[in-house]
Design an enzyme around this catalytic site. Sequence first.
Site, PDB file in Angstrom:
ATOM      1  N   LYS A   1      20.522 -19.266  10.587  1.00  0.00           N
ATOM      2  CA  LYS A   1      21.437 -20.243  11.189  1.00  0.00           C
ATOM      3  C   LYS A   1      20.650 -21.497  11.575  1.00  0.00           C
ATOM      4  O   LYS A   1      19.518 -21.383  12.079  1.00  0.00           O
ATOM      5  CB  LYS A   1      22.088 -19.602  12.426  1.00  0.00           C
ATOM      6  CG  LYS A   1      23.210 -20.409  13.056  1.00  0.00           C
ATOM      7  CD  LYS A   1      23.836 -19.629  14.217  1.00  0.00           C
ATOM      8  CE  LYS A   1      24.970 -20.354  14.882  1.00  0.00           C
ATOM      9  NZ  LYS A   1      25.589 -19.583  15.986  1.00  0.00           N
TER      10      LYS A   1
ATOM     11  N   SER B   1      29.838 -15.438  18.600  1.00  0.00           N
ATOM     12  CA  SER B   1      29.529 -16.152  17.361  1.00  0.00           C
ATOM     13  C   SER B   1      28.848 -15.356  16.259  1.00  0.00           C
ATOM     14  O   SER B   1      28.691 -15.854  15.148  1.00  0.00           O
ATOM     15  CB  SER B   1      28.659 -17.369  17.662  1.00  0.00           C
ATOM     16  OG  SER B   1      29.475 -18.399  18.151  1.00  0.00           O
TER      17      SER B   1
ATOM     18  N   SER C   1      30.636 -19.321  15.811  1.00  0.00           N
ATOM     19  CA  SER C   1      30.025 -20.481  15.226  1.00  0.00           C
ATOM     20  C   SER C   1      29.076 -20.186  14.060  1.00  0.00           C
ATOM     21  O   SER C   1      28.739 -21.094  13.307  1.00  0.00           O
ATOM     22  CB  SER C   1      29.229 -21.232  16.311  1.00  0.00           C
ATOM     23  OG  SER C   1      28.181 -20.409  16.802  1.00  0.00           O
TER      24      SER C   1
HETATM   25  N1  GLN Z   1      33.415 -19.451  20.046  1.00  0.00           N
HETATM   26  C1  GLN Z   1      32.654 -19.445  21.260  1.00  0.00           C
HETATM   27  C2  GLN Z   1      32.467 -20.856  21.753  1.00  0.00           C
HETATM   28  O1  GLN Z   1      33.010 -21.729  21.168  1.00  0.00           O
HETATM   29  C3  GLN Z   1      31.389 -18.725  21.069  1.00  0.00           C
HETATM   30  C4  GLN Z   1      30.251 -19.557  20.663  1.00  0.00           C
HETATM   31  C5  GLN Z   1      28.997 -18.778  20.431  1.00  0.00           C
HETATM   32  O2  GLN Z   1      28.950 -17.568  20.586  1.00  0.00           O
HETATM   33  N2  GLN Z   1      27.969 -19.521  20.105  1.00  0.00           N
HETATM   34  O3  GLN Z   1      31.816 -21.101  22.717  1.00  0.00           O
END
Ligand code: GLN
Length: 434
Positions: free
Chosen positions: A31, A130, A106
């Site tokens: 990532k 995420s 994400s």
């Molecule tokens: N979807 C969640 C957010 O927008 C989780 C993000 C993550 O785990 N990096 O914060």
Amino acid sequence: MSDRFNAFLHSKLKPLVGSEGPLLGTNIAIKDNILVKDWPATAGSKILEGFIAPYDATVIRRLKESGATLVGKTNLDEFAMGSSTENSAFGPTKNPWDIKRVPGGSSGGSAAAVAADLCDVALGSDTGGSVRQPAAFCGVTGLKPTYGSVSRYGLIALASSLDVIGPFARDAKTVEKVFSVISGADKNDQTTIDYNYKQIEIDLSKLKVGLPKELWELSIDPEIKAAVRKMVDWLAAGGAKIVDVSLPSVVYALPAYYVILPAECSANLSRYDGIRYQQSVMKEGQKLLERYMDTRALFGSEVKRRILIGTFALSVGHYDAYYQTAINVKDKITADHERVFKEVDILLTPTTPGLPFEFGAKNDPVEMYQSDLLTVAANLAGVPGLSLPCGFSKSDLPIGAQLIGAKCQDNLLLSVAKQYQEETDFHLKKPRGI
Ligand code: GLN
């Protein structure tokens, strides 16, 4: 590396080929918020365009020492804020199961890259879901490890008290192999815990599985519920005891998360000032404040929204009402998990309330935040969570089940997942054309 799903960024990178070790021959994608020395790291943001990482993250050093081949960097929502990868400054990633739909986020690029067979493994980061949510949306297996079991050194920070790096692969066996390499204490990250991964084999007939009623009662797509129920049946058929449990505080997990996360990220993102990290040239006669403002205008709208909310929540006069209240909820959620894991060994829920959605379908931020309803509590409690494929919708979209364990019981989740995958083949099915 280029691909039709826009899973990868920086298409001209040359793979770093490993030479020996337990991960020799394993192709791993990273990532783009994890630093690989001499490779770009944008975190999906214009603000870091052109930034080249000066050192390896601890997880990268460990992968290299284990002989893994690093194949490239994957797309993500800007600074890992989002649930669809639509917030990337470099365009969204497409879900290999249906290119009209999002791969989740994400870590959407990482999940899509594994689903599309562009690599064997990908690393993601999980702050509120995420790794698990994109794993569910892309039909792959993803682990959000116990907080502190994997070093965050070299991970571009989102919310430091919640962030953890975790692997994606097609199956739990491969996830485990990579997790055993990347986990362990690190002197460069003082929040890491003493952690020596030990593989175990659990006898299902001795397992007690809890179904948290507050989470199962949420509005969840009936096809998802039915598929996860079948996994419950499989556990019961193997002799596991299934009980309903209660975690009263988890209904407050999402609102608490969306105070704590903005608060921490508003502090973490203050370092992007146009002076460090990115190559930026000061314009002739420009004042320092103007330079800060020009630079920070490069943030996307979701990032700006969270910086504003976080700054507000931490401000004098609002701190107790928002931030402190959210921290109290976090403590209650942690206590609820500690109590429930005295009654049961693992918890089982769906990973997501809905199926992979179409691009643009969730324009309202709060609606997007609902994607994290089932995943954020594990981050607030610091406990491990794993998403694994457990079925498909009638429209042939993947469905994920989520296992949650007590702190440091990542091995228990992996053992259950491995046994499930020995007897079922949901994890082996690939998108059409792959
Ligand atoms: N979807 C969640 C957010 O927008 C989780 C993000 C993550 O785990 N990096 O914060």
